[in-house]
Each structure stands twice: as C-alpha cells, then as structure tokens.
Design a protein around this motif. Structure first.
Motif, PDB file in Angstrom:
ATOM      1  N   ILE A  88      12.515  -1.603   2.528  1.00 19.22           N
ATOM      2  CA  ILE A  88      13.199  -2.011   3.763  1.00 19.22           C
ATOM      3  C   ILE A  88      13.283  -0.820   4.717  1.00 19.22           C
ATOM      4  N   GLY A  89      13.736   0.307   4.219  1.00 12.61           N
ATOM      5  CA  GLY A  89      13.806   1.501   5.056  1.00 12.61           C
ATOM      6  C   GLY A  89      12.433   2.006   5.460  1.00 12.61           C
ATOM      7  N   ALA A  90      11.478   1.951   4.527  1.00 14.92           N
ATOM      8  CA  ALA A  90      10.123   2.419   4.832  1.00 14.92           C
ATOM      9  C   ALA A  90       9.484   1.560   5.914  1.00 14.92           C
ATOM     10  N   SER A  91       9.684   0.245   5.824  1.00 17.57           N
ATOM     11  CA  SER A  91       9.140  -0.664   6.837  1.00 17.57           C
ATOM     12  C   SER A  91       9.768  -0.391   8.201  1.00 17.57           C
ATOM     13  N   PHE A  92      11.070  -0.105   8.216  1.00 12.10           N
ATOM     14  CA  PHE A  92      11.766   0.194   9.470  1.00 12.10           C
ATOM     15  C   PHE A  92      11.113   1.386  10.170  1.00 12.10           C
ATOM     16  N   TYR A 117      11.192  10.555  16.194  1.00 14.88           N
ATOM     17  CA  TYR A 117      12.657  10.484  16.191  1.00 14.88           C
ATOM     18  C   TYR A 117      13.215   9.583  15.087  1.00 14.88           C
ATOM     19  N   ASN A 118      12.329   8.897  14.364  1.00 12.19           N
ATOM     20  CA  ASN A 118      12.706   8.193  13.149  1.00 12.19           C
ATOM     21  C   ASN A 118      11.770   8.657  12.041  1.00 12.19           C
ATOM     22  N   LEU A 119      12.308   9.416  11.096  1.00 13.49           N
ATOM     23  CA  LEU A 119      11.533   9.930   9.979  1.00 13.49           C
ATOM     24  C   LEU A 119      11.968   9.239   8.695  1.00 13.49           C
ATOM     25  N   LEU A 120      11.143   9.327   7.677  1.00 11.58           N
ATOM     26  CA  LEU A 120      11.405   8.681   6.397  1.00 11.58           C
ATOM     27  C   LEU A 120      11.367   9.719   5.298  1.00 11.58           C
ATOM     28  N   LEU A 121      12.361   9.703   4.413  1.00  7.62           N
ATOM     29  CA  LEU A 121      12.326  10.569   3.236  1.00  7.62           C
ATOM     30  C   LEU A 121      12.591   9.727   2.004  1.00  7.62           C
TER      31      LEU A 121
END
Length: 326
Positions: free
Chosen positions: A79-83, A92-96
């Motif tokens: 869900i977060g990765a898709s966002f 300005y939106n990174l994923l960890l």
C-alpha cells in the motif's frame, strides 16, 4: 494576426506555468525546497521505521530542510509502496522498506497495481541485515549439514516457522532443497510470533534477519547455526555463512530508499550521495551495527540491476513451489 496568436500563446503558456505544480519547474539544484516525506509501509517501531527516522534526522541536517516519516502500513508493504510509485516524480515522496517485498511481490501478488521495477527508482541501500538460521536450543544440530542429517535420520521434516510468501520462507526452501531435505513449513502472520514459538521450543527452526534474531540468540533463547551474508558478519561473530557451503547464497533484509520512477537523475544523485555520507559517519555506522546491519556500497544503477536479478530469482522459486500470498 500572427503576432496576436503568438502573444496569446505566450499568455496561455504563462498561465499554465502558474498552475503547474512546483515540482515540474524546480531545478534539481534547488532540491529540496520544502518538506520531504519518507513513506514507511510498515507500522511504527519496526526496522524500516527505526532506520527511516534515523535517516530523516540526518538528511534534514544535511539539506537544512525537513524530512518527515509517515507510516502507511498494509498489504505486505505494497500500500505504501504503491502510494510512492504513483506520486509525482519530484523527490518529495520517498519510500523506505525491506526491498525483498518488492523483489518477491510480482510473483506472490500478481495483481499488484504497480510495477516495482518500472515505477520505482532505487537510491541507496543504507542497511542490510542477513538472515540467521536459528534452531531451538535442544535440537541436536550445530550447522546446516547436521540439520540436513537430522532431518533425513529422524524421518520427518523439521518444522520451520515463517510468515507465508515471505523472503524467509523462500530462502528456507532454497537452503533445504540444496541440502536434500524438506522443511515442514508452519505459517505465521509475522516473524516475531514465529521466533517467540521457537524460543519456547514449539517449533524446530526459523530464519529471520540478524536485527530480529540476534538479541534472542545472545539471550540464550535459541541457537544460530548459519548466517546468509556473503562473508562472516560482524554482528554475529563465529557463525558460519551459508555461502561457504552453498556458493552465492546471500539473502536477508535489504532496507532500501527509493523514489518514483522519472524523478530527475540529479535529484537521485543528490540523495544517494547524502545517504552514503550519512552511513559513513562513525556514530551512524555504530548505530547500524547495534541494529545488526551494515550499509551496502551498491550505487543506484547497481541496485536496479540487483532488483531485476532478485525478482527473476525469487519468481522462479515461487513458480516452482506454487507459493501464493494469503
């Protein structure tokens, strides 16, 4: 007449520029000019969350700009990765997250609404924690050959606790297959409960990251018999590597920082360089070691190639063993 149309075109272009989002106009040299969000697709308190908050603090100090952590849990991290994958490609939106979710996701969850390989751009892997193969204290084995011999002699597969359709399950399958035996896979909703049951001798063995297991090993709750790093791992001295017996057997938790695909290369380069400087700081390196991890020196192009290779590797294991997410 031509001049009128030209003026109208210029006015229209100016009006359009006024309403376009700032990220479309901002030169990479100005990045970051406002708050950056690091999305963690897991609940607060886990490994990814702890690392994200450490990086957010250090990146904020490095860039003199606010980096904040936002948890978007659910869907095994997707869900977060898709966002992030569907966010504007402006940095300005990174994923960890643990990148194993991305490399096994397409195989175990074919209905994903994004492509980890096409829709995300890797930046850095600030922390890698290999798997530890751990057994209950009273299991009479001290290495993987003895585990294989025990499985064959006892006539029943040793029980192996793991979240289903996870990197630890796939790694366990590969290891057992190479040694010529099978595990009796016991599915759990999370790795913590599997380790708790192993500490209570309710199952025989499990495989989880050094971050998750080492305190339990040090506390005498279970015994480590192998580590899945390419070379001996500093956080678990004396534990032999699986790779010493099964060449190139390297698995674990690869905590990766990524951005939406299409993010300007100059922005990705700035972030990569900043992360590399941060993890090289003695106090940060010490903290990572305390967590049972160490940084990877792969650059973002190497990470992209690694993601492709890992996706193919685990996709074959999933297909060969008909593994499906719940």
């Amino acid at each position: 007449m031509k001049n009128i149309f030209t003026r109208r075109a210029l006015l229209a272009a100016a009006a359009l520029a006024a309403v376009l989002p700032a990220h479309a106009q901002e030169p990479a040299a100005a990045y970051p000019s406002h708050v950056v969000r690091i999305i963690v697709p897991n609940p607060a308190g886990g490994t990814s969350d702890v690392l994200a908050r450490l990086l957010a603090k250090e990146l904020g100090e490095s860039f003199k700009q606010s980096f904040i952590v936002e948890n978007k849990a659910g869907g095994n991290g997707h869900i977060g990765a898709s966002f992030v994958a569907k966010s504007p490609p402006d940095g300005y939106n990174l994923l960890l997250l643990d990148m194993s979710n991305l490399t096994i996701g397409p195989a175990v969850m074919p209905a994903l609404n994004y492509s980890p390989l096409k829709d995300l751009a890797p930046i850095a892997i600030p922390a890698f924690s290999p798997h530890l193969l751990v057994v209950r204290n009273d299991l009479p084995v001290k290495n993987i050959d003895e585990l294989a011999a025990y499985a064959k002699k006892s006539g029943k597969p040793p029980s192996f606790g793991t979240p289903l359709a996870s990197i630890s399950q796939l790694a366990g399958i590969l290891l057992a297959q190479d040694r010529g035996f099978e595990f009796n896979v016991i599915g759990y909703k999370g790795g913590a409960q599997a380790l708790a049951d192993l500490a209570g001798s309710q199952i025989d063995t499990a495989m989880a990251s050094v971050v998750a297991t080492n305190a339990l090993v040090q506390g005498g709750k279970m015994r480590a018999i192998a580590v899945t790093s390419a070379k001996p791992f500093a956080s678990v001295p004396g534990v032999p590597t699986v790779a010493s017996q099964i060449p190139d057997f390297v698995t674990g938790s690869w905590q990766g920082l990524l951005a939406p695909a299409g993010t300007p290369p100059a922005v990705l380069d700035k972030l990569q360089a900043a992360v590399q400087r941060i993890v090289a700081k003695p106090e940060v390196a010490k903290r990572l070691a305390e967590l049972g991890s160490e940084p990877s020196d792969m650059d973002r192009q190497q990470i992209a190639a690694w993601m492709q290779a890992e996706t193919a590797r685990w996709g074959k294991v999933v297909k060969d063993h008909n593994i499906k997410a719940e």
